[in-house]
Design a protein around this motif. Structure first.
Motif, PDB file in Angstrom:
ATOM      1  N   VAL A  33       1.069  -1.280   0.131  1.00 58.26           N
ATOM      2  CA  VAL A  33       0.037  -0.079  -0.207  1.00 58.26           C
ATOM      3  C   VAL A  33       0.690   1.193   0.408  1.00 58.26           C
ATOM      4  O   VAL A  33       0.881   2.847  -0.506  1.00 58.26           O
ATOM      5  CB  VAL A  33      -0.880  -0.326   0.992  1.00 58.26           C
ATOM      6  CG1 VAL A  33      -1.576   1.231   1.809  1.00 58.26           C
ATOM      7  CG2 VAL A  33      -1.953  -1.212   0.916  1.00 58.26           C
ATOM      8  N   ILE A  34       1.905   1.389   0.760  1.00 56.89           N
ATOM      9  CA  ILE A  34       2.615   2.046   1.473  1.00 56.89           C
ATOM     10  C   ILE A  34       3.691   2.866  -0.278  1.00 56.89           C
ATOM     11  O   ILE A  34       3.560   3.592  -0.921  1.00 56.89           O
ATOM     12  CB  ILE A  34       3.807   2.409   2.009  1.00 56.89           C
ATOM     13  CG1 ILE A  34       3.177   2.158   3.114  1.00 56.89           C
ATOM     14  CG2 ILE A  34       5.047   3.455   2.163  1.00 56.89           C
ATOM     15  CD1 ILE A  34       4.635   1.628   4.442  1.00 56.89           C
ATOM     16  N   PHE A  35       3.831   1.709  -1.200  1.00 60.20           N
ATOM     17  CA  PHE A  35       4.961   1.716  -2.481  1.00 60.20           C
ATOM     18  C   PHE A  35       3.770   2.033  -3.568  1.00 60.20           C
ATOM     19  O   PHE A  35       3.938   2.971  -4.395  1.00 60.20           O
ATOM     20  CB  PHE A  35       4.998   0.356  -2.902  1.00 60.20           C
ATOM     21  CG  PHE A  35       5.816   0.500  -4.518  1.00 60.20           C
ATOM     22  CD1 PHE A  35       6.889   0.635  -4.292  1.00 60.20           C
ATOM     23  CD2 PHE A  35       4.846  -0.292  -5.333  1.00 60.20           C
ATOM     24  CE1 PHE A  35       7.489   1.136  -6.453  1.00 60.20           C
ATOM     25  CE2 PHE A  35       5.789  -0.413  -6.487  1.00 60.20           C
ATOM     26  CZ  PHE A  35       6.465   0.335  -6.402  1.00 60.20           C
ATOM     27  N   LEU A  36       1.983   1.734  -3.489  1.00 59.97           N
ATOM     28  CA  LEU A  36       1.263   1.804  -4.532  1.00 59.97           C
ATOM     29  C   LEU A  36       1.315   3.028  -4.328  1.00 59.97           C
ATOM     30  O   LEU A  36       0.738   4.370  -4.788  1.00 59.97           O
ATOM     31  CB  LEU A  36       0.505   1.074  -4.603  1.00 59.97           C
ATOM     32  CG  LEU A  36       0.389  -0.365  -4.932  1.00 59.97           C
ATOM     33  CD1 LEU A  36      -0.455  -1.301  -4.540  1.00 59.97           C
ATOM     34  CD2 LEU A  36       1.480  -0.089  -6.787  1.00 59.97           C
ATOM     35  N   ALA A  37       0.352   3.602  -3.034  1.00 60.08           N
ATOM     36  CA  ALA A  37       0.290   4.765  -2.248  1.00 60.08           C
ATOM     37  C   ALA A  37       1.779   6.699  -2.889  1.00 60.08           C
ATOM     38  O   ALA A  37       1.289   6.995  -3.879  1.00 60.08           O
ATOM     39  CB  ALA A  37      -0.151   5.690  -1.414  1.00 60.08           C
ATOM     40  N   VAL A  38       3.071   6.001  -3.070  1.00 58.48           N
ATOM     41  CA  VAL A  38       3.838   6.717  -2.893  1.00 58.48           C
ATOM     42  C   VAL A  38       3.893   6.428  -4.692  1.00 58.48           C
ATOM     43  O   VAL A  38       4.140   7.909  -5.404  1.00 58.48           O
ATOM     44  CB  VAL A  38       5.078   6.723  -2.059  1.00 58.48           C
ATOM     45  CG1 VAL A  38       6.281   7.397  -2.651  1.00 58.48           C
ATOM     46  CG2 VAL A  38       4.759   6.427  -1.394  1.00 58.48           C
ATOM     47  N   GLU A  57      -1.869  10.955   3.018  1.00 57.14           N
ATOM     48  CA  GLU A  57      -2.177   9.795   4.352  1.00 57.14           C
ATOM     49  C   GLU A  57      -2.231   8.627   4.060  1.00 57.14           C
ATOM     50  O   GLU A  57      -1.814   8.220   5.363  1.00 57.14           O
ATOM     51  CB  GLU A  57      -3.747  10.827   4.516  1.00 57.14           C
ATOM     52  CG  GLU A  57      -4.357  10.717   6.125  1.00 57.14           C
ATOM     53  CD  GLU A  57      -5.122  11.625   5.569  1.00 57.14           C
ATOM     54  OE1 GLU A  57      -6.515  10.911   6.049  1.00 57.14           O
ATOM     55  OE2 GLU A  57      -5.710  12.430   5.910  1.00 57.14           O
ATOM     56  N   LEU A  58      -2.801   7.726   3.359  1.00 59.91           N
ATOM     57  CA  LEU A  58      -3.001   6.650   3.609  1.00 59.91           C
ATOM     58  C   LEU A  58      -1.381   6.290   3.586  1.00 59.91           C
ATOM     59  O   LEU A  58      -1.092   5.326   4.381  1.00 59.91           O
ATOM     60  CB  LEU A  58      -4.110   6.146   2.470  1.00 59.91           C
ATOM     61  CG  LEU A  58      -3.555   4.487   2.021  1.00 59.91           C
ATOM     62  CD1 LEU A  58      -4.455   4.000   3.104  1.00 59.91           C
ATOM     63  CD2 LEU A  58      -4.507   4.089   0.798  1.00 59.91           C
ATOM     64  N   SER A  59      -0.581   6.600   2.871  1.00 59.73           N
ATOM     65  CA  SER A  59       0.721   6.233   3.094  1.00 59.73           C
ATOM     66  C   SER A  59       1.663   6.528   4.636  1.00 59.73           C
ATOM     67  O   SER A  59       1.974   5.591   4.980  1.00 59.73           O
ATOM     68  CB  SER A  59       1.455   6.552   2.184  1.00 59.73           C
ATOM     69  OG  SER A  59       1.620   8.080   2.217  1.00 59.73           O
ATOM     70  N   GLN A  60       1.310   7.398   4.766  1.00 55.55           N
ATOM     71  CA  GLN A  60       1.641   7.804   6.055  1.00 55.55           C
ATOM     72  C   GLN A  60       0.818   6.800   7.290  1.00 55.55           C
ATOM     73  O   GLN A  60       1.615   6.348   7.816  1.00 55.55           O
ATOM     74  CB  GLN A  60       1.029   9.381   6.279  1.00 55.55           C
ATOM     75  CG  GLN A  60       2.840   9.718   5.730  1.00 55.55           C
ATOM     76  CD  GLN A  60       1.814  11.687   5.657  1.00 55.55           C
ATOM     77  OE1 GLN A  60       0.578  11.600   6.599  1.00 55.55           O
ATOM     78  NE2 GLN A  60       2.631  13.169   5.640  1.00 55.55           N
TER      79      GLN A  60
END
Length: 185
Positions: A33-38, A57-60
């Protein structure tokens, strides 16, 4: 005698292994999720339309959730911060005592953090995150689970070290750590 006590806890070992697999699976999803959001954020810079504000916000949030959820796994695998200087002390009893005390301190701190998370979950329901509109009570659920896991695993690690010694605690699916190399030689 240590091998008999280790074989007797087969059901407990399977339970811990299953919980570890679940926690690592959730951690892997959060990493994705972090990778895709960034990645989405990076692509949005080159688009002529307004970006999606919630991706940052989602990645944080995912990074926070990942950090606290993985803490229990690190305790079980002895991957948490440790003082290697203590492991080089010649007295096995002193090293064992330091490890037990360290695990107990980690468990106490995790229980205190979990207690605060319970408070935040119960009092933060009226607050929402700015971009996603998520209830902030939900934000504190995964850290709560992570702190509970850390506390339970720390107490279990202290019991294993007290019963079987430091080396036996490192024989599970832990990372390979050489403790008391000089003493064993």
């Amino acid at each position: 005698m240590a091998s008999q006590s280790r074989d007797g806890g087969g059901g407990l070992r399977r339970l811990v292994a299953a919980l570890t697999s679940v926690e690592i699976g959730i951690a892997a999803v959060l990493t994705a999720v972090i990778f895709l959001a960034v990645l989405v954020q990076a692509f949005q810079r080159y688009l002529p339309v307004a970006g999606l504000a919630w991706t940052g916000e989602l990645s944080q949030f995912s990074l926070v959730w990942l950090t606290f959820l993985a803490a229990g796994v690190l305790v079980t695998r002895d991957g948490h911060i440790a003082l290697q200087v203590i492991d080089n002390i010649k007295s096995e009893g002193l090293v064992r005592t330091f490890h037990i005390v360290a695990h107990i301190i980690v468990a106490i701190v995790a229980v205190l953090f979990a207690w605060q998370c319970v408070s935040l979950v119960s009092t933060s329901s009226i607050l929402t995150s700015p971009s996603m509109g998520m209830s902030m009570s939900l934000h504190y659920v995964l850290p709560l689970v992570g702190f509970i896991s850390t506390a339970i695993r720390s107490v279990a690690a202290a019991l294993v070290v007290a019963r079987d010694g430091v080396e036996a605690a490192h024989e599970s699916d832990a990372l390979s750590v050489q403790v008391n190399r000089e003493v064993q030689s």
